[in-house]
Design a protein around this motif. Structure first.
Motif, PDB file in Angstrom:
ATOM      1  N   LEU A 525       0.752  -1.079  -0.051  1.00  0.00           N
ATOM      2  CA  LEU A 525       0.117   0.057  -0.036  1.00  0.00           C
ATOM      3  C   LEU A 525       0.798   1.241   0.108  1.00  0.00           C
ATOM      4  N   GLY A 526       2.194   1.102   0.064  1.00  0.00           N
ATOM      5  CA  GLY A 526       3.050   2.148   0.095  1.00  0.00           C
ATOM      6  C   GLY A 526       3.275   2.917   1.476  1.00  0.00           C
ATOM      7  N   PHE A 527       2.930   2.476   2.596  1.00  0.00           N
ATOM      8  CA  PHE A 527       2.973   3.120   4.002  1.00  0.00           C
ATOM      9  C   PHE A 527       4.363   2.895   4.230  1.00  0.00           C
ATOM     10  N   GLU A 528       4.772   3.970   5.032  1.00  0.00           N
ATOM     11  CA  GLU A 528       6.234   3.962   5.653  1.00  0.00           C
ATOM     12  C   GLU A 528       6.014   3.263   7.073  1.00  0.00           C
ATOM     13  N   ASP A 529       7.086   2.836   7.336  1.00  0.00           N
ATOM     14  CA  ASP A 529       7.425   2.105   8.564  1.00  0.00           C
ATOM     15  C   ASP A 529       6.966   2.784   9.797  1.00  0.00           C
ATOM     16  N   ARG A 530       5.977   2.381  10.606  1.00  0.00           N
ATOM     17  CA  ARG A 530       5.508   3.371  11.650  1.00  0.00           C
ATOM     18  C   ARG A 530       6.505   3.833  12.744  1.00  0.00           C
ATOM     19  N   ARG A 531       7.738   3.021  12.883  1.00  0.00           N
ATOM     20  CA  ARG A 531       8.576   3.399  13.557  1.00  0.00           C
ATOM     21  C   ARG A 531       9.435   4.613  13.347  1.00  0.00           C
ATOM     22  N   THR A 532       9.375   4.544  11.835  1.00  0.00           N
ATOM     23  CA  THR A 532      10.216   5.942  11.407  1.00  0.00           C
ATOM     24  C   THR A 532       9.083   7.130  11.382  1.00  0.00           C
ATOM     25  N   VAL A 533       7.974   7.031  11.182  1.00  0.00           N
ATOM     26  CA  VAL A 533       6.909   7.899  11.378  1.00  0.00           C
ATOM     27  C   VAL A 533       6.923   8.479  12.753  1.00  0.00           C
ATOM     28  N   ILE A 534       6.995   7.753  13.924  1.00  0.00           N
ATOM     29  CA  ILE A 534       7.171   8.157  15.004  1.00  0.00           C
ATOM     30  C   ILE A 534       8.282   8.930  15.378  1.00  0.00           C
ATOM     31  N   ALA A 535       9.405   8.319  14.693  1.00  0.00           N
ATOM     32  CA  ALA A 535      10.780   9.086  14.820  1.00  0.00           C
ATOM     33  C   ALA A 535      10.965  10.361  14.298  1.00  0.00           C
ATOM     34  N   HIS A 536      10.134  10.436  13.353  1.00  0.00           N
ATOM     35  CA  HIS A 536      10.182  11.926  12.402  1.00  0.00           C
ATOM     36  C   HIS A 536       9.450  12.840  13.544  1.00  0.00           C
ATOM     37  N   GLU A 537       8.410  12.660  14.202  1.00  0.00           N
ATOM     38  CA  GLU A 537       7.790  13.358  15.022  1.00  0.00           C
ATOM     39  C   GLU A 537       8.569  13.640  16.441  1.00  0.00           C
ATOM     40  N   VAL A 538       8.987  12.619  16.699  1.00  0.00           N
ATOM     41  CA  VAL A 538      10.096  12.944  18.107  1.00  0.00           C
ATOM     42  C   VAL A 538      11.077  13.773  17.673  1.00  0.00           C
ATOM     43  N   ALA A 539      11.836  13.571  16.513  1.00  0.00           N
ATOM     44  CA  ALA A 539      13.019  14.413  16.233  1.00  0.00           C
ATOM     45  C   ALA A 539      12.612  15.969  16.042  1.00  0.00           C
ATOM     46  N   HIS A 540      11.073  16.245  15.772  1.00  0.00           N
ATOM     47  CA  HIS A 540      10.903  17.499  15.805  1.00  0.00           C
ATOM     48  C   HIS A 540      10.911  18.184  17.375  1.00  0.00           C
ATOM     49  N   GLU A 559      11.390  20.118   8.789  1.00  0.00           N
ATOM     50  CA  GLU A 559      11.016  18.876   8.107  1.00  0.00           C
ATOM     51  C   GLU A 559      12.217  18.052   7.512  1.00  0.00           C
ATOM     52  N   ALA A 560      12.853  18.700   6.688  1.00  0.00           N
ATOM     53  CA  ALA A 560      13.962  17.908   6.278  1.00  0.00           C
ATOM     54  C   ALA A 560      14.933  17.187   7.177  1.00  0.00           C
ATOM     55  N   THR A 561      15.372  18.094   8.222  1.00  0.00           N
ATOM     56  CA  THR A 561      16.179  17.504   9.282  1.00  0.00           C
ATOM     57  C   THR A 561      15.322  16.198  10.147  1.00  0.00           C
ATOM     58  N   ALA A 562      14.066  16.495  10.323  1.00  0.00           N
ATOM     59  CA  ALA A 562      13.159  15.456  11.102  1.00  0.00           C
ATOM     60  C   ALA A 562      13.237  14.295  10.322  1.00  0.00           C
ATOM     61  N   THR A 563      13.004  14.602   8.971  1.00  0.00           N
ATOM     62  CA  THR A 563      13.160  13.162   8.067  1.00  0.00           C
ATOM     63  C   THR A 563      14.502  12.445   7.759  1.00  0.00           C
ATOM     64  N   TYR A 625       5.477  17.882  -0.329  1.00  0.00           N
ATOM     65  CA  TYR A 625       6.034  16.716   0.388  1.00  0.00           C
ATOM     66  C   TYR A 625       7.129  16.098  -0.082  1.00  0.00           C
ATOM     67  N   PRO A 626       7.186  15.618  -1.483  1.00  0.00           N
ATOM     68  CA  PRO A 626       8.481  15.044  -1.993  1.00  0.00           C
ATOM     69  C   PRO A 626       9.552  16.094  -2.083  1.00  0.00           C
ATOM     70  N   ILE A 627       9.380  17.301  -2.180  1.00  0.00           N
ATOM     71  CA  ILE A 627      10.375  18.334  -2.382  1.00  0.00           C
ATOM     72  C   ILE A 627      11.117  18.608  -1.021  1.00  0.00           C
ATOM     73  N   VAL A 628      10.248  19.060   0.076  1.00  0.00           N
ATOM     74  CA  VAL A 628      10.669  19.416   1.396  1.00  0.00           C
ATOM     75  C   VAL A 628      11.087  18.208   2.133  1.00  0.00           C
ATOM     76  N   TYR A 629      10.395  17.307   2.290  1.00  0.00           N
ATOM     77  CA  TYR A 629      10.467  16.358   3.387  1.00  0.00           C
ATOM     78  C   TYR A 629      11.366  15.245   2.859  1.00  0.00           C
TER      79      TYR A 629
END
Length: 671
Positions: A525-540, A559-563, A625-629
């Motif tokens: 389905l093209g979903f990102e691994d939830r652990r890295t989704v959570i890590a992105h928000e924690v990095a914020h 956004e780019a540094t959190a990704t 999203y594709p350019i910034v993140y």
């Protein structure tokens, strides 16, 4: 996206003195009425033949025609209608803005003929110069001029630009309104477009166009019904069918100071502290609130304060620090109040706003979600980093989780649960969610981590809360190792039925869809691994909160540094190899950037990372999203390879230490 115009530099009939003191009518309430109702004044019409003026990087030529003013606000007209033959020439300041002009107009500069225009001119010297021109008979142009003014007054552009607010500021003698300029042109080739100069915007000069969707009669009827239904629910208040569309920003830039260097505009104030007192009642969680904003004054002589305020909120009263009521103007996205007298730069003042609204979406019985995490209270300033003291009351059948630490609470005399929460580190915002939650807790070093899951209402698996808690703890531990200490002793996490996640200081909201375990279906389905989704928000917590961004051009840093941080976490803590990274934070970046647009150009060509939210446009909604993140994170990963990853990560950690509790620009990041 709201336009941000700027300071007017105008040359009109050589003799006009620049910087004349604006008239100041005694009664602000009368001023508001004059602005809203001023009709055309045909007897004051003038002939413009070979006349030109400059406003920032634009030159407007009036080859031949009639300029008809409206009746005065105070002692001068501020809106003018032109009918005839004219031309506007605009030179972009750099290659990026030239590229944006080409994207939207097909040319790298503007040289456009127009047959009609409406001008808003809040510069007394310019208005005095226009008044010296020869009088003209309106004649056959009268009907068209009246129709142009009516269309401008009733159209979406004037509302979205908050023109009434700027004219009000100028009319009461405010220093930030005196040089406002707006031109609404009917171009021969480009159609209707705007050129705006606003002293209150960071980038004062903006040029662009409002693009409405092409709808069939059936689609228009359906949209009108949906709009009416939403407004009955307290959403999209004041929005009209003609307001539905997309802003395309063709060009945006600073004005130049006397020394020739570009300089930002000013919002006039920056917040120091927010005191919010809020009650939520009934099935719709209707909000009744008071916001007290302690503000630092940035401009000498400031006698108005402008706040950003969602159109879904209804102000009922505005007062000063002593409780005296203030006259205010409510435009689509702003509230502007007239102060009792002028203030000095460096002084402080307090504004109190009482308001109502419905900030929550009721998705099902017992299930709610904030429509916008930060739009439930008014905001001030450009950077908007402040401390918070927030009192919340809500029905005792629900739980509340949110920003800040609870310092006291209990049950009030109406049986509602209440809490007082404080956030003593400056933050870009404060938010909360309400629901019926399963809450699990754990510690990671000095930090107590709480995870709240609305599992019953959203049919989520029973082990989700523990799984999310584990991921938050692990990524928090990793980022403390490389970026330094997390600044608080508590981190609260909640799932929300939205299509996006968000990381505010001490408070994460995670998209319910993104944190479910899809197993092998995730890759399909093209979903990102939830652990890295959570890590992105924690990095914020470090990137975006501890280290802020100065303007929309610098938001990519957050956004780019959190990704990129989530990418580091996937590689170095989770052990992701090339195969696993296909479901990581930069998955599919090449195909996303190379995806063709309707005109054949790739998404990547829409613009660079520094355009930020301007990448949302009628050309495509799929570029941001594709350019910034993703592209932003890939660029950082390339830099890490240049320096070596350990050295680059150490550099990021040092930047966090140097820039903590500050907002930085792209130039600061790259130094």
């Amino acid at each position: 996206m709201r336009f941000v115009p700027s300071c007017l530099v105008l040359f009109a009939l050589a003799a006009a003195p620049v910087g004349a003191t604006p008239a100041q009518p005694a009664d602000p309430a009368t001023v508001i009425e004059q602005i809203r109702t001023a009709a055309l004044d045909p007897e004051a019409a003038v002939r413009v033949d070979g006349f030109r003026f400059r406003s920032g990087p634009a030159t407007v030529y009036f080859e031949d025609g009639v300029l008809v003013p409206t009746r005065p606000v105070g002692d001068r007209p501020v809106e003018f209608v032109f009918v005839g033959e004219g031309r506007i020439v605009v030179e972009p300041p750099d290659d990026v803005e030239a590229g944006q002009l080409e994207l939207f107009t097909g040319a790298r500069q503007i040289d456009e003929t127009f047959g009609a225009a409406v001008f808003v001119i809040a510069l007394d010297s310019a208005v005095d110069a226009i008044r010296q021109l020869p009088r003209a008979e309106v004649g056959e142009h009268g009907a068209r001029a009246a129709a142009l003014l009516e269309g401008w007054r009733n159209g979406p552009e004037r509302r979205f630009l908050d023109v009434e607010s700027r004219l009000f500021i100028d009319a009461v003698g405010g220093p930030l309104g005196a040089n406002y300029f707006c031109g609404f042109f009917e171009g021969v080739r480009l159609g209707s477009f705007l050129y705006v100069v606003d002293p209150m915007a960071d980038e004062q000069v903006t040029m662009g166009q409002f693009v409405q969707p092409e709808l069939t009669d059936r689609e228009r009827r359906q949209l009108r019904k949906r709009l009416q239904r939403s407004q009955k629910q307290g959403k999209l208040i004041g929005l009209e069918l003609t307001d539905v569309g997309m802003w395309d920003t063709w060009m945006s830039t600073h004005l130049h100071r006397a020394d020739g260097e570009p300089g930002p505009g000013s919002s006039g104030v920056e917040p120091v502290h927010y005191r919010l007192d809020c009650s939520l009642d009934g099935k719709e969680l209707e909000l009744e609130a008071t916001a007290r904003l302690d503000l630092t004054v940035l401009v000498d002589g400031l006698n108005t304060v402008t706040l950003d305020m969602s159109s879904d909120l209804v102000p009922t009263e505005v007062r000063d620090a002593d409780g005296h009521p203030l006259v205010f103007v409510r435009s689509r996205g702003e509230l502007t109040a007239a102060l009792p007298g002028p203030l000095e730069s460096g002084s402080t003042t307090t504004i109190e706003v009482r308001y109502t609204g419905r900030p929550f979406e009721r998705l099902s019985p017992g299930t709610y979600a904030q429509r916008s995490s930060l739009n439930w209270y008014p905001h001030a300033g450009s950077l908007d980093r402040a401390t918070y003291d927030v009192t919340l009351r809500w029905p005792d059948t629900y739980d509340l989780v949110g920003s800040g630490r609870v310092v006291e609470g209990g049950t009030d005399d109406q049986g509602r649960t209440w809490q007082r929460r404080r956030l003593d580190i400056r933050s870009l915002g404060f938010s909360f969610e309400i629901g019926k939650y399963e809450i699990v807790s754990g510690r990671q070093g000095h930090v107590e981590v709480k995870v709240a899951v609305d599992r019953a209402a959203q049919e989520l698996p029973g082990d989700l809360a523990r799984d999310v808690l584990s991921s938050v703890q692990d990524s928090l531990d990793y980022f403390e190792e490389i970026f330094g200490p997390y600044p608080l002793d508590e981190l609260v996490v909640v799932n929300a039925p939205r299509d996006h996640s968000q990381g505010l200081l001490g408070f994460l909201t995670l998209s319910t869809l993104a944190i479910q375990d899809w197993a092998e279906w995730g890759a399909i389905l093209g979903f990102e691994d939830r652990r890295t989704v959570i890590a992105h928000e924690v990095a914020h917590q470090w990137w975006g909160n501890l280290v802020g961004w100065r303007s929309y051009r610098d938001q990519w840093i957050s956004e780019a540094t959190a990704t990129y941080s989530a990418l580091l976490y996937a590689r170095n803590r989770l052990g992701f190899g090339p195969a696993e990274l296909r479901s990581g934070p930069t998955k599919g970046w090449q195909s996303a950037l190379l995806r063709p647009l309707p005109d054949g150009r790739p998404v990547e060509s829409v613009g660079p990372v520094v355009l930020g939210t301007r990448l949302f446009s009628s050309v495509t909604m799929a570029a941001y999203y594709p350019i910034v993140y993703k592209k932003g994170a890939v660029v950082l990963d390339m830099l890490a390879r240049l320096y070596s990853e350990p050295v680059f990560v150490e550099m990021l950690g040092r930047l966090v230490q140097a820039a903590a509790d500050r907002s930085i620009a792209t130039e600061d990041f790259l130094l």
